[in-house]
Design an enzyme around this catalytic site. Structure first.
Site, PDB file in Angstrom:
ATOM      1  N   CYS A 408       0.830  -1.208   0.000  1.00 44.08           N
ATOM      2  CA  CYS A 408       0.000   0.000   0.000  1.00 44.08           C
ATOM      3  C   CYS A 408       0.865   1.259   0.000  1.00 44.08           C
ATOM      4  CB  CYS A 408      -0.995  -0.040   1.151  1.00 44.08           C
ATOM      5  SG  CYS A 408      -2.448   0.946   0.759  1.00 44.08           S
ATOM      6  N   HIS A 535      -3.517  -5.093   0.345  1.00 44.23           N
ATOM      7  CA  HIS A 535      -3.003  -5.560   1.640  1.00 44.23           C
ATOM      8  C   HIS A 535      -3.072  -7.084   1.703  1.00 44.23           C
ATOM      9  CE1 HIS A 535      -2.666  -1.747   3.900  1.00 44.23           C
ATOM     10  NE2 HIS A 535      -3.603  -1.329   3.057  1.00 44.23           N
ATOM     11  N   GLU A 537      -1.674  -9.058   3.612  1.00 47.71           N
ATOM     12  CA  GLU A 537      -1.589  -9.596   4.976  1.00 47.71           C
ATOM     13  C   GLU A 537      -2.963  -9.963   5.540  1.00 47.71           C
ATOM     14  OE1 GLU A 537      -1.103  -6.488   4.075  1.00 47.71           O
ATOM     15  OE2 GLU A 537      -1.662  -5.010   5.601  1.00 47.71           O
TER      16      GLU A 537
END
Ligand code: GLN
Length: 565
Positions: A408, A535, A537
């Site tokens: 990001c 993202h 994650e």
């Protein structure tokens, strides 16, 4: 699988072959003594164990604060803002549920006081209450119950885990406790609704004695509200001594086997087995009248085995720097830390994290702070503090060919760095940080400018990304042409500059479906230069790690082994 309730009726776990489903069952997890005890991990672990018995489980997290969601909350206070597929910005505990239960939840699974009151007030304005006085009981409590029930029904799960944030006795938790008390009654009680209370058993300094009084008091408080706990999970430094367990059982009026010890664990992923070893799953199933025999959780067990190996006797180890802004509160990067755990387990490489504050990079430069690292992660963030330092860090990793993952803001800064130092566009920047730059290579797209109080709408949630053939992203995503990842950002690569940037060697290998937004940037002449606007994650799971984190860990291990030679 056949499961039976006490009266002999068949209870059907979702994946069973029977067609009879008696009723949805609830497990409510409350907390006493103090916050931050790991209620979320306890609840997620219970869910994982039940899932291991073939039941389908969903989770609801209640946050008694007045914010409608976590979107506007500072990571300094509450840790990371976790983002769901539907764009919901929620408490990071939802991340634990998604990871432990391998689920994709929606924002309805996070109930806050703000959300509930907003809904009730809207209904009141709309005249839905037909002139009645609108009150906490029954209107607020009904709204809470309806939310929980609806989420459970829509998910079709056998068991709905409800975690009530905060601590019993807090003023703001009261309506929620009252609502779950009513839920107990309405669901038929006993076998359909089970209360798990998580408390702290502190150890008193000199004598090292485990003290039960705080637990007794919080259970008393719970009982005064009308909730009788079925299970008590005692958090503490050490395993509960036998006599202490007995004392808690006696004073809190639960059987011995319902007092479970949850000592500090080296890894959160060990908690399910710690609970299982004490017979908690069997106890819960017995209490809820569910017959569900054990079967092996092969993938999960393998994951945990590798986690333990990485802790105790790793085959390999890499050091990855995280250059962030909120590094004092590690919870701000909770999903990255977990993603590295997942990736490290899969790659059988222990990941050691070196925390670097972006501002220190600003002052001290990258060379000293990043010396010796095997990989670098620049995570997401807002605001310009530390950005110059992070740009320095990208330069260092690009030039020294150290594996890099930019996420990001990290992606945006990787593009800025490239434009400044390779394209030689002096002062290139994101217009978030310099609105007068001659080269606004990261900017707000015109179509986004609906100007909310944030300046533009945030792009949130899961979106598809098309990958070009023959690129690193395709390799790490197993050859897929389209992937889906979650987003939370406002700025984009400025379309004006894309052609020139690509010509000079930074390839945009992933784009949004409409082709307008750049999602992935790669550098061919680099072992692992992976910058992503999304993202990754947030979708990392123990049994299915984030591909980009796994790629980074593998590349870091290779980089390290080459470095040695
Ligand atoms: N501040 C940047 C944006 O709004 C990046 C956001 C992020 O890293 N989550 O686009």
């Amino acid at each position: 699988m056949t499961c039976f309730t006490s009266n002999g009726a068949i209870f059907k776990p979702h994946n069973a072959m029977f067609d009879v489903r008696v009723t949805m069952k609830y497990i409510i997890v409350t907390g006493g003594v103090l916050s931050g005890l790991g209620k979320g991990i306890t609840a997620s672990s219970i869910g994982r164990l039940l899932k291991g018995r073939g039941l389908t489980v969903t989770a609801v997290k209640i946050d008694p604060y007045l914010n409608c969601d976590a979107g506007t909350m500072s990571p300094f206070q509450h840790g990371e803002v976790y983002v769901l597929d539907d764009g919901g910005e929620v408490d990071l505990d939802l991340g634990n549920y998604e990871r432990f239960l391998d689920l994709n939840l929606s924002s309805d699974h996070n109930i806050t006081t703000g959300k509930v009151y907003k809904k009730v007030i809207e209904k009141e304005r709309h005249g839905d209450y037909l002139g009645k006085t609108v009150q906490i009981i029954p209107h607020i409590t009904n709204e809470i119950k309806e939310n929980i029930k609806r989420v459970g029904e829509e998910s079709g799960a056998d068991i709905v885990l409800v975690e009530l944030g905060g601590t019993v006795g807090d003023i703001e938790s009261m309506p929620f406790l009252e609502a779950v008390r009513q839920l107990f009654r309405e669901s038929g009680g006993n076998e359909n609704c089970l209360f798990v209370h998580t408390t702290l058993v502190p150890i008193l300094g000199v004598v090292g004695e485990q003290k039960t009084k705080p637990t007794q008091h919080s259970v008393k408080e719970l009982r005064a509200i009308g909730i009788i706990p079925d299970v008590i999970v005692a958090r503490g430094e050490r395993v509960l001594e036998y006599d202490i367990k007995r004392k808690i059982a006696l004073f809190c009026d639960v059987p011995m086997e319902a007092v479970v010890s949850a000592p500090d664990a080296e890894s959160i992923y060990l908690v399910p087995s710690i609970l299982e070893e004490q017979g908690l799953t069997d106890y819960i199933l017995h209490k809820m009248r569910i017959y569900a025999p054990k079967h092996t959780m092969r993938k999960w067990n393998n994951f945990v085995k590798n986690i333990v190996m990485n802790m105790q006797n790793p085959c390999a180890e890499v050091e990855i720097a995280i250059a962030g802004k909120y590094t004092d509160l590690k919870d701000s990067y909770a999903s990255h830390i977990e993603a590295f755990q997942h990736a490290g387990s899969e790659a059988q490489v222990k990941v050691k994290i070196r925390w670097i504050e972006g501002e220190d990079l600003d002052v001290q430069g990258a060379t000293g702070l990043l010396k010796g690292i095997d990989g670098l992660l620049i995570p997401g963030g807002f605001g310009d503090r530390g950005t110059e330092g992070k740009i320095e860090a990208v330069k260092y990793a690009r030039e020294k060919k150290i594996p890099l993952l930019g996420v990001c803001l990290g992606f945006q800064l990787a593009v800025v760095e490239y434009c400044r130092n390779v394209m030689k566009w002096e002062g290139a920047n994101s217009s978030e940080f310099d609105s007068n730059t001659k080269y606004p290579v990261i900017d707000i797209l015109p179509e986004q400018e609906d100007v909310t109080d944030m300046g533009a709408t945030m792009r949130l949630g899961a979106h598809d990304i098309k990958l070009v053939p023959e690129c690193l992203a395709r390799d790490i995503y197993g050859g897929k042409a389209t992937i889906s990842e979650r987003h939370r950002h406002r700025y984009e690569v400025n379309p004006e500059f894309i052609e020139q940037i690509e010509k000079s060697g930074l390839r945009f290998t992933g784009r949004s479906k409409d082709g307008i937004r750049m999602e992935i940037a790669e550098l061919a002449k680099h072992p692992y230069f992976m910058a992503v606007q999304f993202h990754p994650e947030f979708k990392s799971r123990p049994e299915n790690p984030s591909r980009t984190h796994l790629g980074l860990v593998r590349a870091a291990a290779e980089y390290k082994s080459k470095k040695k030679k």
